[in-house]
Write a protein that holds these residues in place. Structure first.
Motif, PDB file in Angstrom:
ATOM      1  N   THR A  57      16.321  42.530 -30.392  1.00 26.36           N
ATOM      2  CA  THR A  57      15.157  41.686 -30.137  1.00 26.36           C
ATOM      3  C   THR A  57      15.535  40.228 -30.339  1.00 26.36           C
ATOM      4  O   THR A  57      16.102  39.859 -31.374  1.00 26.36           O
ATOM      5  N   ILE A  58      15.237  39.412 -29.354  1.00 24.99           N
ATOM      6  CA  ILE A  58      15.473  37.976 -29.462  1.00 24.99           C
ATOM      7  C   ILE A  58      14.135  37.260 -29.367  1.00 24.99           C
ATOM      8  O   ILE A  58      13.237  37.676 -28.646  1.00 24.99           O
ATOM      9  N   GLY A  59      14.014  36.197 -30.130  1.00 25.03           N
ATOM     10  CA  GLY A  59      12.798  35.391 -30.114  1.00 25.03           C
ATOM     11  C   GLY A  59      13.015  34.089 -29.360  1.00 25.03           C
ATOM     12  O   GLY A  59      14.093  33.497 -29.422  1.00 25.03           O
ATOM     13  N   ILE A  60      11.992  33.662 -28.654  1.00 28.60           N
ATOM     14  CA  ILE A  60      12.045  32.418 -27.884  1.00 28.60           C
ATOM     15  C   ILE A  60      10.813  31.595 -28.215  1.00 28.60           C
ATOM     16  O   ILE A  60       9.681  32.089 -28.106  1.00 28.60           O
ATOM     17  N   ASN A  61      11.041  30.369 -28.642  1.00 31.51           N
ATOM     18  CA  ASN A  61       9.944  29.444 -28.935  1.00 31.51           C
ATOM     19  C   ASN A  61       9.693  28.563 -27.717  1.00 31.51           C
ATOM     20  O   ASN A  61      10.622  27.915 -27.203  1.00 31.51           O
ATOM     21  N   LEU A  62       8.445  28.546 -27.245  1.00 31.87           N
ATOM     22  CA  LEU A  62       8.040  27.718 -26.109  1.00 31.87           C
ATOM     23  C   LEU A  62       7.271  26.520 -26.648  1.00 31.87           C
ATOM     24  O   LEU A  62       6.256  26.686 -27.332  1.00 31.87           O
ATOM     25  N   LEU A  63       7.753  25.325 -26.343  1.00 35.62           N
ATOM     26  CA  LEU A  63       7.155  24.097 -26.847  1.00 35.62           C
ATOM     27  C   LEU A  63       6.586  23.291 -25.692  1.00 35.62           C
ATOM     28  O   LEU A  63       7.228  23.146 -24.644  1.00 35.62           O
ATOM     29  N   SER A  64       5.394  22.743 -25.890  1.00 36.05           N
ATOM     30  CA  SER A  64       4.737  21.956 -24.852  1.00 36.05           C
ATOM     31  C   SER A  64       4.200  20.667 -25.461  1.00 36.05           C
ATOM     32  O   SER A  64       3.539  20.688 -26.501  1.00 36.05           O
ATOM     33  N   GLN A  65       4.490  19.556 -24.803  1.00 31.09           N
ATOM     34  CA  GLN A  65       3.955  18.256 -25.207  1.00 31.09           C
ATOM     35  C   GLN A  65       2.767  17.836 -24.350  1.00 31.09           C
ATOM     36  O   GLN A  65       2.184  16.772 -24.575  1.00 31.09           O
ATOM     37  N   ARG A  66       2.405  18.667 -23.386  1.00 34.02           N
ATOM     38  CA  ARG A  66       1.315  18.320 -22.481  1.00 34.02           C
ATOM     39  C   ARG A  66      -0.030  18.450 -23.188  1.00 34.02           C
ATOM     40  O   ARG A  66      -0.191  19.270 -24.110  1.00 34.02           O
ATOM     41  N   ARG A  67      -0.994  17.677 -22.760  1.00 33.67           N
ATOM     42  CA  ARG A  67      -2.304  17.659 -23.404  1.00 33.67           C
ATOM     43  C   ARG A  67      -3.217  18.782 -22.934  1.00 33.67           C
ATOM     44  O   ARG A  67      -4.346  18.881 -23.396  1.00 33.67           O
ATOM     45  N   THR A  68      -2.768  19.587 -22.009  1.00 32.66           N
ATOM     46  CA  THR A  68      -3.548  20.729 -21.525  1.00 32.66           C
ATOM     47  C   THR A  68      -2.740  22.007 -21.727  1.00 32.66           C
ATOM     48  O   THR A  68      -1.506  21.976 -21.739  1.00 32.66           O
ATOM     49  N   PRO A  69      -3.410  23.131 -21.895  1.00 35.21           N
ATOM     50  CA  PRO A  69      -2.676  24.394 -22.125  1.00 35.21           C
ATOM     51  C   PRO A  69      -1.892  24.824 -20.881  1.00 35.21           C
ATOM     52  O   PRO A  69      -2.169  24.405 -19.760  1.00 35.21           O
ATOM     53  N   ARG A  70      -0.933  25.680 -21.125  1.00 30.09           N
ATOM     54  CA  ARG A  70      -0.150  26.304 -20.057  1.00 30.09           C
ATOM     55  C   ARG A  70      -0.452  27.806 -20.103  1.00 30.09           C
ATOM     56  O   ARG A  70      -0.248  28.444 -21.138  1.00 30.09           O
ATOM     57  N   GLY A 122      -0.417  31.911 -18.576  1.00 33.91           N
ATOM     58  CA  GLY A 122       0.252  32.941 -17.777  1.00 33.91           C
ATOM     59  C   GLY A 122       1.731  32.748 -17.606  1.00 33.91           C
ATOM     60  O   GLY A 122       2.246  32.840 -16.487  1.00 33.91           O
ATOM     61  N   ILE A 123       2.467  32.521 -18.712  1.00 36.56           N
ATOM     62  CA  ILE A 123       3.922  32.352 -18.653  1.00 36.56           C
ATOM     63  C   ILE A 123       4.582  33.646 -19.123  1.00 36.56           C
ATOM     64  O   ILE A 123       4.289  34.157 -20.204  1.00 36.56           O
ATOM     65  N   GLY A 124       5.456  34.188 -18.292  1.00 39.16           N
ATOM     66  CA  GLY A 124       6.152  35.433 -18.619  1.00 39.16           C
ATOM     67  C   GLY A 124       7.645  35.216 -18.748  1.00 39.16           C
ATOM     68  O   GLY A 124       8.224  34.397 -18.034  1.00 39.16           O
ATOM     69  N   HIS A 165       3.513  24.790 -10.312  1.00 37.30           N
ATOM     70  CA  HIS A 165       4.807  24.181 -10.622  1.00 37.30           C
ATOM     71  C   HIS A 165       4.751  23.417 -11.940  1.00 37.30           C
ATOM     72  O   HIS A 165       5.693  23.444 -12.739  1.00 37.30           O
ATOM     73  N   GLY A 166       3.628  22.741 -12.183  1.00 36.01           N
ATOM     74  CA  GLY A 166       3.493  21.975 -13.417  1.00 36.01           C
ATOM     75  C   GLY A 166       3.335  22.834 -14.652  1.00 36.01           C
ATOM     76  O   GLY A 166       3.517  22.354 -15.779  1.00 36.01           O
ATOM     77  N   THR A 167       3.000  24.122 -14.488  1.00 32.46           N
ATOM     78  CA  THR A 167       2.853  25.001 -15.645  1.00 32.46           C
ATOM     79  C   THR A 167       4.174  25.204 -16.359  1.00 32.46           C
ATOM     80  O   THR A 167       4.224  25.291 -17.595  1.00 32.46           O
ATOM     81  N   LEU A 168       5.271  25.268 -15.638  1.00 33.19           N
ATOM     82  CA  LEU A 168       6.594  25.401 -16.260  1.00 33.19           C
ATOM     83  C   LEU A 168       7.279  24.054 -16.468  1.00 33.19           C
ATOM     84  O   LEU A 168       7.991  23.867 -17.453  1.00 33.19           O
ATOM     85  N   ALA A 185      12.066  32.939 -16.741  1.00 35.13           N
ATOM     86  CA  ALA A 185      10.660  32.659 -17.057  1.00 35.13           C
ATOM     87  C   ALA A 185       9.951  32.370 -15.745  1.00 35.13           C
ATOM     88  O   ALA A 185      10.515  31.741 -14.837  1.00 35.13           O
ATOM     89  N   GLU A 186       8.711  32.832 -15.629  1.00 36.79           N
ATOM     90  CA  GLU A 186       7.975  32.600 -14.395  1.00 36.79           C
ATOM     91  C   GLU A 186       6.482  32.502 -14.675  1.00 36.79           C
ATOM     92  O   GLU A 186       6.002  32.900 -15.750  1.00 36.79           O
ATOM     93  N   THR A 187       5.764  31.975 -13.714  1.00 39.25           N
ATOM     94  CA  THR A 187       4.309  31.925 -13.743  1.00 39.25           C
ATOM     95  C   THR A 187       3.784  31.966 -12.323  1.00 39.25           C
ATOM     96  O   THR A 187       4.470  31.532 -11.386  1.00 39.25           O
ATOM     97  N   ARG A 188       2.574  32.499 -12.164  1.00 39.90           N
ATOM     98  CA  ARG A 188       1.879  32.511 -10.874  1.00 39.90           C
ATOM     99  C   ARG A 188       0.479  31.937 -11.025  1.00 39.90           C
ATOM    100  O   ARG A 188      -0.363  32.123 -10.143  1.00 39.90           O
ATOM    101  N   PHE A 189       0.265  31.277 -12.133  1.00 43.56           N
ATOM    102  CA  PHE A 189      -1.032  30.647 -12.378  1.00 43.56           C
ATOM    103  C   PHE A 189      -1.165  29.423 -11.469  1.00 43.56           C
ATOM    104  O   PHE A 189      -0.195  28.691 -11.257  1.00 43.56           O
ATOM    105  N   PRO A 190      -2.346  29.127 -10.871  1.00 39.48           N
ATOM    106  CA  PRO A 190      -3.640  29.763 -11.133  1.00 39.48           C
ATOM    107  C   PRO A 190      -4.090  30.778 -10.067  1.00 39.48           C
ATOM    108  O   PRO A 190      -4.953  31.598 -10.328  1.00 39.48           O
ATOM    109  N   LEU A 191      -3.538  30.695  -8.834  1.00 35.05           N
ATOM    110  CA  LEU A 191      -4.062  31.496  -7.729  1.00 35.05           C
ATOM    111  C   LEU A 191      -3.214  32.715  -7.406  1.00 35.05           C
ATOM    112  O   LEU A 191      -3.673  33.604  -6.692  1.00 35.05           O
ATOM    113  N   GLY A 192      -1.989  32.760  -7.896  1.00 39.08           N
ATOM    114  CA  GLY A 192      -1.099  33.858  -7.555  1.00 39.08           C
ATOM    115  C   GLY A 192      -0.481  33.741  -6.185  1.00 39.08           C
ATOM    116  O   GLY A 192       0.172  34.679  -5.724  1.00 39.08           O
TER     117      GLY A 192
END
Length: 327
Positions: free
Chosen positions: A98-111, A113-115, A75-78, A156-163
């Motif tokens: 084609t459209i471009g999307i910029n993903l910005l993160s202020q968190r101190r750790t990487p995010r 597996g974001i699709g 949940h915290g990944t998104l 947008a979705e993610t299943r990180f880390p365990l799926g």
């Protein structure tokens, strides 16, 4: 029922070209492996209670704790990420937009597996967002009709880390994309020019698709006057006759297309606009001065990229076709 619910759900989402994901617009549900893990844990717990297996309790609660931690990480990944839409460029009908999307993160750790994908499709683009950094994702979709079309809803979705959990969001951009008519694949030659005031009364139609006449190349002729198409066929440099260009104006309109019923609308109109689109591209490629007439709208003769875009935009929005269905 699923399609109706999705339509109702997306209609309640406000239109924004930039959105920040919070607990209010990020959703989570177990995946199929997640449900299987839950069933397995339930069986382990019942077996441990039935047979009084201390190691069974340890294994059950260890796996349960891992699943709970994985749920919070997923949940915290998104959550807390910002998505900004890059305005899409105009495109021709039937081609990929084609459209471009910029993903910005202020968190101190990487995010990880974001699709992202167009809502309701399975064409995903995956990326990782670095710590306190940004990543860019491109998504393509097709529009088959000219006009001004809204950018479709995105997910947008993610299943990180365990799926075992799927975390997703739905986003409705406010931007629209301009779609030009699809140019006719094999258009007829450009129409004859109209005499300028005080010019000659007639002009010969050129069977090669060249609006103006040509002459032998002279030293010092500008490169933009060289007819490269003819040079490639005959291995001889020829230039356009600048004097003839000054006597005639090239105008493109529905009457020149020769398509019956074009002014009545429907398929003949779209076919005529497709031919005009091909003529605009051909005249621009040859470096000609050309104008465009569409009903009561008239674009004065000109040349260059800005003039070409102005004419293509007029063709895209001709006859009040300013809206389109969402792709």
């Amino acid at each position: 029922m699923g399609a109706r619910f999705q339509t109702w759900f997306t209609s309640r989402i406000p239109l924004r070209d930039s959105t920040t994901l919070t607990q209010r617009n990020v959703y989570i549900l177990p995946t199929a492996p997640g449900f299987m893990l839950g069933l397995t844990l339930l069986v382990l717990l019942i077996a441990s209670i039935n047979y009084q297996l201390n190691l069974g309790y340890v294994l059950t609660f260890l796996l349960t704790g891992s699943a709970v931690v994985g749920m919070h990480v997923c949940h915290g990944t998104l959550r807390g990420m910002t998505m900004n839409l890059v305005a899409p460029e105009a495109q021709f009908a039937g081609a990929n937009v084609t459209i471009g999307i910029n993903l910005l993160s202020q968190r101190r750790t990487p995010r990880y597996g974001i699709g992202l994908a167009v809502l309701g499709t399975d064409h995903w683009s995956w990326t990782d967002v670095p710590a306190q950094g940004a990543a860019r994702v491109q998504i393509a979709f097709q529009v088959h009709h000219r006009g001004l079309h809204p950018v479709p809803a995105l997910t947008a979705e993610t299943r990180f880390p365990l799926g075992t959990f799927r975390v997703w969001t739905v986003w409705r951009p406010a931007a629209k994309v301009l779609v030009y008519p699809a140019p006719e694949p094999h258009p007829p030659p450009l129409p004859p020019g109209e005499p300028r005031p005080g010019g000659a009364a007639t002009v010969q139609r050129q069977s090669t698709g060249e609006f103006d006449g040509v002459r032998a190349y002279r030293r010092g002729d500008p490169l933009k006057l060289v007819v490269w198409k003819k040079a490639a066929k005959s291995d001889e440099l020829v230039s356009r006759d600048a004097q003839q260009v000054q006597r005639f104006e090239l105008w493109l309109d529905l009457a020149h297309t020769g398509i019956a019923g074009a002014s009545a609308g429907g398929a003949p109109l779209e076919q005529a606009l497709s031919r005009l689109c091909a003529w605009v591209l051909a005249a621009d490629k040859q470096g000609l001065q050309y104008g465009l007439r569409l009903g009561g709208q008239e674009i004065a003769p000109g040349s260059g990229e800005a003039h070409r875009k102005n004419c293509l935009q007029a063709l895209a929005l001709a006859f009040a076709q300013t809206g389109g269905t969402q792709p």
